[in-house]
Design a protein around this motif. Sequence first.
Motif, PDB file in Angstrom:
ATOM      1  N   TYR A  57     -77.489 -57.539 102.970  1.00 20.87           N
ATOM      2  CA  TYR A  57     -78.312 -56.336 103.035  1.00 20.87           C
ATOM      3  C   TYR A  57     -78.109 -55.617 104.370  1.00 20.87           C
ATOM      4  CZ  TYR A  57     -82.334 -53.327 102.836  1.00 20.87           C
ATOM      5  OH  TYR A  57     -83.138 -52.227 102.851  1.00 20.87           O
ATOM      6  N   THR A  64     -75.415 -55.647 106.118  1.00 20.61           N
ATOM      7  CA  THR A  64     -74.123 -54.960 106.019  1.00 20.61           C
ATOM      8  C   THR A  64     -74.295 -53.628 105.310  1.00 20.61           C
ATOM      9  OG1 THR A  64     -73.189 -57.152 105.764  1.00 20.61           O
ATOM     10  CG2 THR A  64     -71.730 -55.313 105.346  1.00 20.61           C
ATOM     11  N   ILE A  65     -75.101 -53.635 104.228  1.00 19.29           N
ATOM     12  CA  ILE A  65     -75.358 -52.388 103.509  1.00 19.29           C
ATOM     13  C   ILE A  65     -76.054 -51.382 104.416  1.00 19.29           C
ATOM     14  CG2 ILE A  65     -76.691 -51.383 101.619  1.00 19.29           C
ATOM     15  CD1 ILE A  65     -76.096 -53.784  99.971  1.00 19.29           C
ATOM     16  N   GLY A  74     -73.693 -49.894 106.808  1.00 19.04           N
ATOM     17  CA  GLY A  74     -72.895 -48.904 106.104  1.00 19.04           C
ATOM     18  C   GLY A  74     -73.671 -47.609 105.910  1.00 19.04           C
ATOM     19  N   ILE A 119     -61.974 -45.193  99.392  1.00 23.39           N
ATOM     20  CA  ILE A 119     -62.023 -46.309  98.440  1.00 23.39           C
ATOM     21  C   ILE A 119     -61.763 -47.642  99.126  1.00 23.39           C
ATOM     22  CG2 ILE A 119     -60.607 -47.342  96.629  1.00 23.39           C
ATOM     23  CD1 ILE A 119     -62.354 -45.626  95.286  1.00 23.39           C
ATOM     24  N   ALA A 154     -64.702 -48.901 100.962  1.00 27.91           N
ATOM     25  CA  ALA A 154     -65.760 -49.133  99.980  1.00 27.91           C
ATOM     26  C   ALA A 154     -65.562 -50.480  99.295  1.00 27.91           C
ATOM     27  CB  ALA A 154     -65.775 -48.009  98.946  1.00 27.91           C
ATOM     28  N   PHE A 155     -64.317 -50.787  98.921  1.00 33.28           N
ATOM     29  CA  PHE A 155     -64.055 -52.079  98.275  1.00 33.28           C
ATOM     30  C   PHE A 155     -64.239 -53.223  99.258  1.00 33.28           C
ATOM     31  CE2 PHE A 155     -62.166 -50.098  94.501  1.00 33.28           C
ATOM     32  CZ  PHE A 155     -62.743 -50.931  93.562  1.00 33.28           C
ATOM     33  N   LEU A 162     -66.372 -53.375 101.764  1.00 33.20           N
ATOM     34  CA  LEU A 162     -67.812 -53.615 101.907  1.00 33.20           C
ATOM     35  C   LEU A 162     -68.371 -54.287 100.660  1.00 33.20           C
ATOM     36  CD1 LEU A 162     -70.152 -51.152 103.600  1.00 33.20           C
ATOM     37  CD2 LEU A 162     -70.960 -52.304 101.611  1.00 33.20           C
ATOM     38  N   LEU A 163     -67.955 -53.768  99.504  1.00 34.72           N
ATOM     39  CA  LEU A 163     -68.420 -54.324  98.230  1.00 34.72           C
ATOM     40  C   LEU A 163     -68.081 -55.810  98.140  1.00 34.72           C
ATOM     41  CD1 LEU A 163     -69.247 -54.221  95.248  1.00 34.72           C
ATOM     42  CD2 LEU A 163     -67.070 -53.184  94.745  1.00 34.72           C
ATOM     43  N   VAL A 189     -70.243 -58.063 100.571  1.00 31.90           N
ATOM     44  CA  VAL A 189     -71.623 -58.224 100.127  1.00 31.90           C
ATOM     45  C   VAL A 189     -71.680 -59.061  98.854  1.00 31.90           C
ATOM     46  CG1 VAL A 189     -73.718 -57.012  99.462  1.00 31.90           C
ATOM     47  CG2 VAL A 189     -72.245 -56.037 101.161  1.00 31.90           C
ATOM     48  N   LEU A 190     -70.728 -58.840  97.964  1.00 30.94           N
ATOM     49  CA  LEU A 190     -70.675 -59.637  96.735  1.00 30.94           C
ATOM     50  C   LEU A 190     -70.473 -61.109  97.076  1.00 30.94           C
ATOM     51  CD1 LEU A 190     -70.595 -59.626  93.664  1.00 30.94           C
ATOM     52  CD2 LEU A 190     -68.139 -59.363  93.781  1.00 30.94           C
ATOM     53  N   ASN A 210     -73.652 -62.590  98.285  1.00 31.87           N
ATOM     54  CA  ASN A 210     -74.602 -62.787  97.183  1.00 31.87           C
ATOM     55  C   ASN A 210     -74.238 -63.999  96.354  1.00 31.87           C
ATOM     56  OD1 ASN A 210     -76.782 -60.644  96.674  1.00 31.87           O
ATOM     57  ND2 ASN A 210     -75.066 -59.487  97.432  1.00 31.87           N
ATOM     58  N   ILE A 233     -75.271 -59.560  89.674  1.00 30.15           N
ATOM     59  CA  ILE A 233     -75.065 -59.794  91.114  1.00 30.15           C
ATOM     60  C   ILE A 233     -74.131 -58.728  91.675  1.00 30.15           C
ATOM     61  CG2 ILE A 233     -74.062 -61.354  92.810  1.00 30.15           C
ATOM     62  CD1 ILE A 233     -75.003 -63.669  91.204  1.00 30.15           C
ATOM     63  N   ALA A 250     -74.806 -55.914  94.702  1.00 31.37           N
ATOM     64  CA  ALA A 250     -74.004 -55.954  95.918  1.00 31.37           C
ATOM     65  C   ALA A 250     -73.318 -54.622  96.190  1.00 31.37           C
ATOM     66  CB  ALA A 250     -72.947 -57.054  95.818  1.00 31.37           C
ATOM     67  N   THR A 251     -73.507 -53.646  95.321  1.00 36.59           N
ATOM     68  CA  THR A 251     -72.818 -52.371  95.481  1.00 36.59           C
ATOM     69  C   THR A 251     -73.806 -51.288  95.887  1.00 36.59           C
ATOM     70  OG1 THR A 251     -71.622 -53.111  93.559  1.00 36.59           O
ATOM     71  CG2 THR A 251     -71.084 -50.958  94.381  1.00 36.59           C
ATOM     72  N   PRO A 252     -73.882 -50.949  97.159  1.00 34.85           N
ATOM     73  CA  PRO A 252     -74.795 -49.886  97.557  1.00 34.85           C
ATOM     74  C   PRO A 252     -74.346 -48.539  96.978  1.00 34.85           C
ATOM     75  CG  PRO A 252     -73.437 -50.556  99.392  1.00 34.85           C
ATOM     76  CD  PRO A 252     -73.176 -51.517  98.299  1.00 34.85           C
ATOM     77  N   TYR A 310     -73.608 -45.691  98.208  1.00 32.38           N
ATOM     78  CA  TYR A 310     -72.500 -44.923  98.767  1.00 32.38           C
ATOM     79  C   TYR A 310     -71.155 -45.539  98.393  1.00 32.38           C
ATOM     80  CZ  TYR A 310     -73.336 -48.351 102.453  1.00 32.38           C
ATOM     81  OH  TYR A 310     -73.571 -49.508 103.141  1.00 32.38           O
ATOM     82  N   VAL A 311     -71.157 -46.844  98.029  1.00 30.05           N
ATOM     83  CA  VAL A 311     -69.913 -47.448  97.562  1.00 30.05           C
ATOM     84  C   VAL A 311     -69.681 -47.125  96.093  1.00 30.05           C
ATOM     85  CG1 VAL A 311     -68.799 -49.625  97.061  1.00 30.05           C
ATOM     86  CG2 VAL A 311     -69.856 -49.282  99.271  1.00 30.05           C
ATOM     87  N   VAL A 370     -68.823 -43.442  95.597  1.00 34.23           N
ATOM     88  CA  VAL A 370     -67.445 -43.113  95.980  1.00 34.23           C
ATOM     89  C   VAL A 370     -66.467 -43.595  94.906  1.00 34.23           C
ATOM     90  CG1 VAL A 370     -65.651 -43.858  97.581  1.00 34.23           C
ATOM     91  CG2 VAL A 370     -67.751 -42.916  98.458  1.00 34.23           C
ATOM     92  N   ILE A 371     -66.700 -44.832  94.421  1.00 29.42           N
ATOM     93  CA  ILE A 371     -65.776 -45.365  93.407  1.00 29.42           C
ATOM     94  C   ILE A 371     -65.888 -44.555  92.112  1.00 29.42           C
ATOM     95  CG2 ILE A 371     -65.250 -47.382  91.996  1.00 29.42           C
ATOM     96  CD1 ILE A 371     -66.132 -49.105  94.332  1.00 29.42           C
ATOM     97  N   SER A 431     -64.231 -41.142  92.482  1.00 29.55           N
ATOM     98  CA  SER A 431     -62.770 -41.116  92.511  1.00 29.55           C
ATOM     99  C   SER A 431     -62.166 -41.553  91.184  1.00 29.55           C
ATOM    100  CB  SER A 431     -62.207 -41.924  93.681  1.00 29.55           C
ATOM    101  OG  SER A 431     -62.952 -43.067  93.879  1.00 29.55           O
TER     102      SER A 431
END
Lengths: 398, 347
Positions: free
Chosen positions: A330, A332-333, A336, A371, A374-375, A377-378, A381-382, A385, B170, B174-176, B178-179, B182-183, B186
């Motif tokens: 969280y 990290t989110i 971001g 992108i 974004a990946f 960070l995703l 966090v994943l 979790n 899950i 885990a995907t805020p 803004y992520v 963006v995905i 695009s």
Amino acid sequence: METLSWGEILLRLAIQFTPVWIALALTFALSIAFKRRLGLYGKLFDNWIGMIGFGIVMFWVYTAVFAGLFDWIATHDPLSTASGMKNKVPGTPLRGAGDGDYPYYLLGGDTLARDVFSRMVQGAWVVIRIAPLATLFAFMAGITLGLPAGYFGGRLDTALSFLANLILAFPVILLFYLLVTPEMVASGIPSYMAVVLFLLPILFIVVMINARFHTQPTRRNLLVAGTLLILGWLYLSLVSDAGTPVNILPATLDLFDIPGGILVVFVSVVFVNAPTVFRITRGLALDLRTRDYVAAAQTRGEGPWYIMLWEILPNARGPLFVDFCLRIGYTTILLGTLGFFGLGLPSDSPDWGTTINQGRKLLSIYPHPAIVPAFALLSLVLGLNLLADGLREESLKD
Amino acid sequence: MLLFLLKRIGTMLLTALCLSFVVFFLTNQPAMLEKVAKFEGNARMSDEEVARFLDKNGFGQPMAVRYGEWLGVLPGWTQDDGDSIKGRCIAPGQDAATAPSHCGVLQGDWGSSRVFRDEVGTIIGTRLALTGKMMLWVMILMVPTALVIGVLAGMREGSRLDRGLSTLSIATTATPEYVSGVILISVFASSAVGLKWFKGTATGAMENATFENFFLPVLTIALYGMGYIARMTRASMAEVMTAQYIRTARLKGVSFRNIVLKHALRNALIAPFTVIMLQFPWLLNGVVIVETLFNYKGLGWALVQAAGNNDIDLLMGISVVSVIVVLVTQLISDIGYVYLNPRIRIS
């Protein structure tokens, strides 16, 4: 030179991450070999989900450490620009590359012609340095206040819970916008908040030592004096900064300065996270204080702080540890989010939020600069979790 | 019950009061006021000019007094500069004698925005309606999907379906925004990938919301909240499925379908109800991000504009509104929980 195909890009990326693969393989081999002797950590390797999560998290940790400390994985400098590489697609050869230069921009160039891949790798170092530490401080603050609130109850509990709910009702982004601005940093309010927030961990450790050793005064005095000296010095170097109103320590004694907006980012993230930790700890303390071992300790005549820190806290470690993993994600989110709104960190910082923010302006034409972070960070966090999920499942088994 | 309600509303008002003071305190720091002066005048004002501006516009008084004026418990400031009397409550061109003495929130006057040059009440009204429209669609998309995923995953704990859906939930938590935003943009809206199914901005959705321009922002917010609600529903469903009365029903030969739909579902949905209500503060956050990303000019967008320019009155208004939204949903969640679950009594 030709632009690389996707297969070649993936192969080159995999080669670039070689040190990380080696480190990961070593970690897993050692952990699985000794998993029966490693307690809860070892049990994690019986659980597929937990193992995958742990793998992803460690991938980013190793990447961050190798890139940040040894300068290994990144192919180019994250801040330097190259002519003719603006918004280029992944796999474009670097124009006019010298002998020592890596010949390609593996994941393309961004709007300022910087290498997207190197920025992503260096961004991991920024995130990995701030997020776990900020979460740790939030936990120290939340636990220091949550334990007495749950254990004593009464007025103290009412007052602290009201304060925690007050912060929780605040829209996080408004708080960030109000705290993390240059004007606010100049006014010194974040520095004063840092003074208070960072005092709580010291208080926590000193009370902990005092409660344990108060029957042996000489040893207690030695330990408390030692911790106070070391932590106090670190604390003073941390909070005192020449640019802010809190400038207590002379420059010769100041061990380190936290650069630019980092301290205020740190403080606001801790400030937002601490109330939730407080609520969890308070709930656990409320539940655990009715247990027999607490009654036994009370009958023995132990003080309230000993009971809280050495009886209740160790028994609350399971849920707290699971929440710690989730909360790093969280945090990290949140980092971001700060970067996304361009707050706090400098605008050329390679951290993921800032990079997403810069990439989103041309998103529909050149998606790759946004992108990639974004990946990143995703996936981090994943991973956190999944790790928390695995830990929860394994800790419920016994 | 009545006493409980009164107590809760009292706490709510106190919370709102404290928070509005915190926002007022932060936005009225000397450095922030300087920003206001430079926004109104010009960026190259000298320190004396800034001080003169602030003094002339009522910023010279102590902070507590000005907070009282904003609240409407203290009379608004007035200043006589020779030929005319200016004041907080005196509109330009109005006669000072006929102007009201108090004008604050209690009198229904929220002040005026410096960025949008309009009454704060009007701005909040229109922006809140736009954000409300978005929230409504988010709820319509998010709640049923999350409940279905949660119930499907929880009815046979440990099955392959459960594993798959749990991992999916899950992944969405885990995907805020803004992520995922963006995905999604695009993939579905960019010319680089080529799938131009949706629009990458939602500006057109403010007047005329269509599936094409409104689905992506709504999906972006819904995805983040969905996973959490689904996991709560799954946990609650899994717990209900191990209960005695489910075993009884199964032993007397009720089909699995009927057990899930008629026996388990109602009891399993009590816990998620609270969670859905408590999601509102998070949704508000998501709204700010998504409105910025998709350029949809609702309350979150206004918040960013106001905060960037230190528009004090508008910021105060938005924060009070959002705090009230959060607190009211918490209250509804507490009351609803008691009604849904008769085993709990409010003492």
